[in-house]
Structure formats: C-alpha cells, structure tokens
Design a protein around this motif. Structure first.
Motif, PDB file in Angstrom:
ATOM      1  N   GLU A   1       0.676  -1.128  -0.060  1.00  0.00           N
ATOM      2  CA  GLU A   1      -0.182  -0.096   0.094  1.00  0.00           C
ATOM      3  C   GLU A   1       0.827   1.264   0.051  1.00  0.00           C
ATOM      4  O   GLU A   1       0.180   2.269  -0.194  1.00  0.00           O
ATOM      5  N   LEU A   2       2.203   1.100   0.424  1.00  0.00           N
ATOM      6  CA  LEU A   2       3.143   2.319   0.107  1.00  0.00           C
ATOM      7  C   LEU A   2       3.681   2.125  -1.293  1.00  0.00           C
ATOM      8  O   LEU A   2       4.601   3.256  -1.846  1.00  0.00           O
ATOM      9  N   GLY A   3       3.115   1.399  -2.055  1.00  0.00           N
ATOM     10  CA  GLY A   3       3.526   1.575  -3.560  1.00  0.00           C
ATOM     11  C   GLY A   3       4.898   0.785  -3.975  1.00  0.00           C
ATOM     12  O   GLY A   3       5.513   0.848  -5.085  1.00  0.00           O
ATOM     13  N   LEU A   4       5.281  -0.196  -2.758  1.00  0.00           N
ATOM     14  CA  LEU A   4       6.551  -1.185  -3.173  1.00  0.00           C
ATOM     15  C   LEU A   4       5.990  -2.563  -3.783  1.00  0.00           C
ATOM     16  O   LEU A   4       4.828  -2.840  -3.339  1.00  0.00           O
ATOM     17  N   LYS A   5       6.966  -3.038  -4.261  1.00  0.00           N
ATOM     18  CA  LYS A   5       6.666  -4.619  -4.635  1.00  0.00           C
ATOM     19  C   LYS A   5       7.645  -5.545  -4.404  1.00  0.00           C
ATOM     20  O   LYS A   5       8.806  -4.872  -3.936  1.00  0.00           O
ATOM     21  N   GLY A   6       7.370  -6.962  -4.424  1.00  0.00           N
ATOM     22  CA  GLY A   6       8.515  -7.809  -4.079  1.00  0.00           C
ATOM     23  C   GLY A   6       8.364  -8.241  -2.751  1.00  0.00           C
ATOM     24  O   GLY A   6       7.468  -7.816  -1.711  1.00  0.00           O
ATOM     25  N   TRP A   7       9.262  -8.983  -2.105  1.00  0.00           N
ATOM     26  CA  TRP A   7       9.632  -9.669  -0.869  1.00  0.00           C
ATOM     27  C   TRP A   7      10.166  -8.756  -0.143  1.00  0.00           C
ATOM     28  O   TRP A   7      10.749  -7.710  -0.125  1.00  0.00           O
ATOM     29  N   VAL A   8       9.053  -8.696   1.287  1.00  0.00           N
ATOM     30  CA  VAL A   8       9.541  -7.906   2.034  1.00  0.00           C
ATOM     31  C   VAL A   8      10.036  -8.961   3.410  1.00  0.00           C
ATOM     32  O   VAL A   8       9.323  -9.054   4.440  1.00  0.00           O
ATOM     33  N   PRO A   9      11.151  -9.169   3.526  1.00  0.00           N
ATOM     34  CA  PRO A   9      11.740 -10.098   4.495  1.00  0.00           C
ATOM     35  C   PRO A   9      11.803  -9.460   5.865  1.00  0.00           C
ATOM     36  O   PRO A   9      12.484  -8.207   6.249  1.00  0.00           O
ATOM     37  N   THR A  10      11.509 -10.102   7.029  1.00  0.00           N
ATOM     38  CA  THR A  10      11.356  -9.731   8.238  1.00  0.00           C
ATOM     39  C   THR A  10      12.834  -9.867   8.914  1.00  0.00           C
ATOM     40  O   THR A  10      13.460 -10.739   8.482  1.00  0.00           O
ATOM     41  N   VAL A  11      13.098  -8.944   9.554  1.00  0.00           N
ATOM     42  CA  VAL A  11      14.431  -8.849  10.190  1.00  0.00           C
ATOM     43  C   VAL A  11      14.288  -9.176  11.704  1.00  0.00           C
ATOM     44  O   VAL A  11      15.056 -10.335  12.106  1.00  0.00           O
ATOM     45  N   GLU A  12      13.537  -8.718  12.200  1.00  0.00           N
ATOM     46  CA  GLU A  12      13.148  -8.902  13.901  1.00  0.00           C
ATOM     47  C   GLU A  12      11.550  -9.045  13.729  1.00  0.00           C
ATOM     48  O   GLU A  12      11.120  -7.913  13.391  1.00  0.00           O
ATOM     49  N   LEU A  13      10.992  -9.653  14.879  1.00  0.00           N
ATOM     50  CA  LEU A  13       9.682  -9.709  15.043  1.00  0.00           C
ATOM     51  C   LEU A  13       9.426  -9.960  16.281  1.00  0.00           C
ATOM     52  O   LEU A  13       9.844 -11.091  17.038  1.00  0.00           O
ATOM     53  N   THR A  14       8.665  -9.309  17.167  1.00  0.00           N
ATOM     54  CA  THR A  14       8.372  -9.565  18.619  1.00  0.00           C
ATOM     55  C   THR A  14       6.658  -9.707  18.709  1.00  0.00           C
ATOM     56  O   THR A  14       6.085  -8.730  18.169  1.00  0.00           O
ATOM     57  N   ALA A  15       6.009 -10.821  19.273  1.00  0.00           N
ATOM     58  CA  ALA A  15       4.725 -10.975  19.448  1.00  0.00           C
ATOM     59  C   ALA A  15       4.335 -11.050  20.741  1.00  0.00           C
ATOM     60  O   ALA A  15       5.261 -11.624  21.754  1.00  0.00           O
TER      61      ALA A  15
END
Length: 286
Positions: A221-235
C-alpha cells in the motif's frame, strides 16, 4: 448430502489440523527437536515468518514448564527453506508464573554446513490463570462485513513465485487497503483483514503467532513490490482467543533507509485484543 459437501462441512480442530501437523516437532533428545518445514506455508518460495515462529513456539512449549507463549522475539538470520530442520532449545529461567527459554532453528546448506535460520527468546506462562480485568483505550479495527471483503481467490496473485500459504488461509481483505491490487496504492501503509485457517480450525496461542505475519505487507500500500523479509519480530499473546474468525490490523508509520516497521493487532470474535506484534522488515526501493 454429496460426499464433497459433507467433507467441506467438517471443520478441523485444534490439535488435529494441517497447521498442527505442519508445525509438529519430534523430540530427539532433551531440548532437541526434529521437524520438516512444509512447502505449504511459502510465499515467493520462502517459508513464512509467522509459520516459522509457530514452529519454534511449539518446540519451546514442549521444553518449558509453562504451556503458552506470552512474548516471543525472533531474529531472522537467513531464509528458511522447505525440508528437514532441527530446533535446539535452552531453558534460561523458570519461575512460578513465567518461564523463559531460547531456541534456534538450523538447516543444512548446499555444501552440507549447518546454518542457523532463526534465533528466538521467549517467556511462557499459563493464559488460563490470568485475571479478567481489562483497562484499555484500544478499539477493534473497523472492517466491513466479511462478504464485502476480498480474498486471494478474487483476483490475480499479488506477487510472483509461490503463494502456497494463501491456500491454507481464510483471508478477506478490507477493500480500503486493496488499492495496491488495482495499481492504485493508497500510500497509507495499512492492511486489514478477516483471518482464519482455511480448514476451519479455530485460533489458539500458537496460530496467533502465524496471524501477526500472514497478511500482505503494508509495503504494497506504500507502492512497493516484491518480497519484504522480516529482520526481527516480537509478538505478545494477551489471552486465549474465542472461537471464530479473527480481525487483523497492520500499520506502518515510518519507512526509512530501506526498512519499515509493521505494528499488528489481532482481535477475536469477542472483541478482545488477543495478540500484538511489531516487526522490522527490509524493502526493495526503486
């Protein structure tokens, strides 16, 4: 009733579903677990980060004396691939209400070298022992009724490569966050959807770890395409979810230097905030 219709009416249950089978781990020795990462949870040929978090969460739930993840932080070191893997866990501390452990997932590369894919640190407790008091200013996301939302089956695949994970999800996206699919991204960095598993299995604490990372990235939705790999995730898992579909809202406020944050909230059918997360992800610019 025709056989196909009868089969469709059978809902999977917690403990007996594709998600449970695909996140299963086998204890080889104390703190060491063998598993097979399923190709069914891939996107652009990489294994989904929320699915991986659930796999590690299941191993820690077996290794620690408490059953439920309260908070779990993962650093994604290298891209995981479908196939054999091993998880090694370590108990850091045990207490009356919380226990803390760490875990790493390893696979072998093409040269036969063991490579660490993910490392997590987590605290576990028992969600059923938490008090019922709630004092919050948070409100459930305003998402249209499910029959007014759209899923992957309503349009072309949003990205090139494998999107096998979409076959395992019940995902109905808010039309207000679907401009990217029409070539008209809003620029707001928001994604909202109804969420569940396609076989009807209700949510539990482990599947909440999947839910926080299963929607299309806000980068679209920001106008970017392709893979967006996660660097760090806290849940953070806040309570055991009620039966029924979940509502997931993800927002990004800041993209800078090729990295963005995604803040997720997950609400259950009883209008309770059942999980939250923040991740740092990398995006391709230009």
């Amino acid at each position: 009733m025709p056989e196909a219709a009868s089969a469709a009416a059978i809902r999977a249950t917690i403990g007996d579903s594709e998600f449970d089978r695909d996140t299963a781990v086998t204890r080889r020795a104390p703190g060491v677990y063998d598993l097979d990462l399923s190709a069914g949870w891939t996107i652009i040929n990489a294994v989904n980060g929320g699915y991986l978090l659930a796999v590690l969460g299941r191993a820690l739930g077996d290794a620690l004396p408490h059953p439920d993840p309260f908070t779990i932080s993962a650093h994604y070191l290298t891209a995981s691939q479908p196939g054999p893997a091993v998880v090694r866990t370590e108990t850091v501390r045990t207490g009356r209400t919380l226990s803390t452990g760490q875990a790493s997932l390893f696979q072998y590369d093409d040269e036969g070298n063991e490579v660490e894919r993910i490392r997590v640190l987590a605290s576990y407790g028992d969600l059923d022992t938490l008090p019922d008091d709630v004092r919050t200013s948070a409100k459930p996301p305003a998402i249209p009724p499910m029959d007014q939302c759209f899923g992957p089956e309503d349009g072309p695949a949003p990205v090139e490569g494998s999107s096998a994970i979409t076959d395992r999800l019940m995902l109905k996206l808010d039309p207000a966050t679907l401009g990217w699919a029409l070539g008209q991204p809003s620029g707001r960095g928001e994604m909202r959807a109804w969420f569940g598993l396609s076989d009807g299995r209700d949510a539990d604490p482990l599947s909440l770890l999947l839910a926080v990372d299963a929607l299309p990235p806000t980068a679209f939705e920001l106008g970017l395409k392709g893979w967006v790999p996660t660097v760090e995730l806290t849940a953070h898992v806040r309570c055991r979810p009620a039966p029924g579909p979940l509502r997931v809202s993800i927002t990004t406020r800041n993209l800078a230097g090729g990295f963005l944050e995604e803040d997720a909230e997950v609400w259950d059918s009883a209008d309770r905030l059942v999980a939250q997360s923040r991740q740092l992800a990398r995006v391709r610019l230009g």
